[in-house]
Scaffold this motif. Structure first.
Motif, PDB file in Angstrom:
ATOM      1  N   ILE A  33      37.017  35.481  46.873  1.00 30.07           N
ATOM      2  CA  ILE A  33      37.518  36.631  47.619  1.00 30.07           C
ATOM      3  C   ILE A  33      38.744  37.203  46.913  1.00 30.07           C
ATOM      4  O   ILE A  33      39.611  36.463  46.446  1.00 30.07           O
ATOM      5  CB  ILE A  33      37.920  36.212  49.055  1.00 30.07           C
ATOM      6  N   GLN A  34      38.792  38.525  46.861  1.00 29.68           N
ATOM      7  CA  GLN A  34      40.005  39.191  46.386  1.00 29.68           C
ATOM      8  C   GLN A  34      40.537  40.134  47.455  1.00 29.68           C
ATOM      9  O   GLN A  34      39.798  40.583  48.316  1.00 29.68           O
ATOM     10  CB  GLN A  34      39.741  40.004  45.104  1.00 29.68           C
ATOM     11  N   GLU A  35      41.821  40.429  47.342  1.00 26.31           N
ATOM     12  CA  GLU A  35      42.545  41.313  48.250  1.00 26.31           C
ATOM     13  C   GLU A  35      42.467  40.799  49.687  1.00 26.31           C
ATOM     14  O   GLU A  35      42.041  41.497  50.607  1.00 26.31           O
ATOM     15  CB  GLU A  35      42.041  42.760  48.141  1.00 26.31           C
ATOM     16  N   THR A  36      42.920  39.569  49.874  1.00 23.54           N
ATOM     17  CA  THR A  36      42.925  38.978  51.212  1.00 23.54           C
ATOM     18  C   THR A  36      43.938  39.657  52.129  1.00 23.54           C
ATOM     19  O   THR A  36      43.762  39.689  53.341  1.00 23.54           O
ATOM     20  CB  THR A  36      43.252  37.476  51.135  1.00 23.54           C
ATOM     21  N   LYS A  37      45.034  40.156  51.560  1.00 22.02           N
ATOM     22  CA  LYS A  37      46.066  40.890  52.315  1.00 22.02           C
ATOM     23  C   LYS A  37      46.600  40.073  53.491  1.00 22.02           C
ATOM     24  O   LYS A  37      46.723  40.591  54.612  1.00 22.02           O
ATOM     25  CB  LYS A  37      45.522  42.231  52.824  1.00 22.02           C
TER      26      LYS A  37
END
Length: 250
Positions: A33-37
């Motif tokens: 996962i990317q950009e979990t924020k």
């Protein structure tokens, strides 16, 4: 063995949609996962059978990466071993006997290319990091690499030339990276496939018109090529402005 990578543009937001159903349906051995924020403690994910690893940005609600793996790794590394670039939670590395798995959310050069210098510095440091790993064992890199490498990789190359993600500097940097002994797994299988993208702006009904960019990748060490069965872009999956990408090992 199945690997999935997805920029979810906010993990807490996508969990409120159909993330659990998508996650279970894909049944990946490794789910990146990317950009979990998000920050630590803001979300508890119930993912039976998976080991969970998160790298959080110091800045709240920004960037961030995660890896979910059925098999426990030999070691876990957060970041790219660079004090300059490791405060935004942009990379996680899992080590296994036969490979390193790296997920990354590469910095965007931003409006007006205000972060292009930062991005170029990241590229140099990241490529050096990956090269060191590759000397030990093969590397599988996945993630939002924030570059459309060739004109075939975005809908409107002419009007986007010199925009973030399609500058000569970013594209040349990606070429240099591949020349270090790595391959774009999707183009390995589908060198001439057009109109296949992984990101669409939320504006102007871009996804409905398929006016997108291919900026999400599985890049592997060249010597892994005989072991790769397929590399896919899962354009039928919604929930983010990106769709997932997949790598299948024999």
């Amino acid at each position: 063995m199945k690997f999935i990578s997805w920029n979810v543009n906010g993990l807490r937001a996508v969990v409120k949609k159909d993330f659990a159903a998508t996650f279970n349906k894909l049944d990946a051995d490794f789910f990146s996962i990317q950009e979990t924020k998000m920050q630590e403690g803001q979300l508890e994910l119930d993912l039976p059978g998976y080991h969970q690893y998160f790298n959080y940005a110091e800045r709240k609600g920004y960037s961030g990466t995660a890896l979910f793996a059925k098999q426990e790794p030999m070691s876990v590394m957060y970041g790219i071993q660079s004090d300059e670039f490791d405060h935004e939670g942009r990379a996680i590395t899992l080590e296994y006997p036969d490979f390193y798995l790296v997920t990354s959310y590469v910095p965007n050069s931003g409006a007006g290319l205000k972060r292009l210098d930062f991005r170029m510095g990241w590229d140099a440091a990241f490529q050096d990091y990956l090269s060191r790993l590759d000397k030990e064992k093969p590397v599988i890199l996945c993630g939002d690499l924030n570059v459309a490498h060739k004109t075939i990789d975005l809908k409107n190359p002419q009007s986007n030339h010199h925009n973030a993600g399609f500058t000569d500097e970013e594209r040349d940097s990606f070429t240099r990276f591949l020349d270090m002994g790595f391959m774009d797994s999707f183009r390995h299988f589908y060198p001439d496939m057009e109109d296949i993208y992984s990101w669409w702006s939320y504006r102007f009904h871009a996804r409905d018109r398929n006016a997108g960019w291919r900026i999400d990748y599985f890049v592997t060490s060249n010597r892994l090529a005989p072991k790769i069965a397929d590399s896919k872009i899962l354009t039928d999956i919604y929930g983010s402005d990106h769709c997932p990408v997949a790598l299948i090992l024999k």
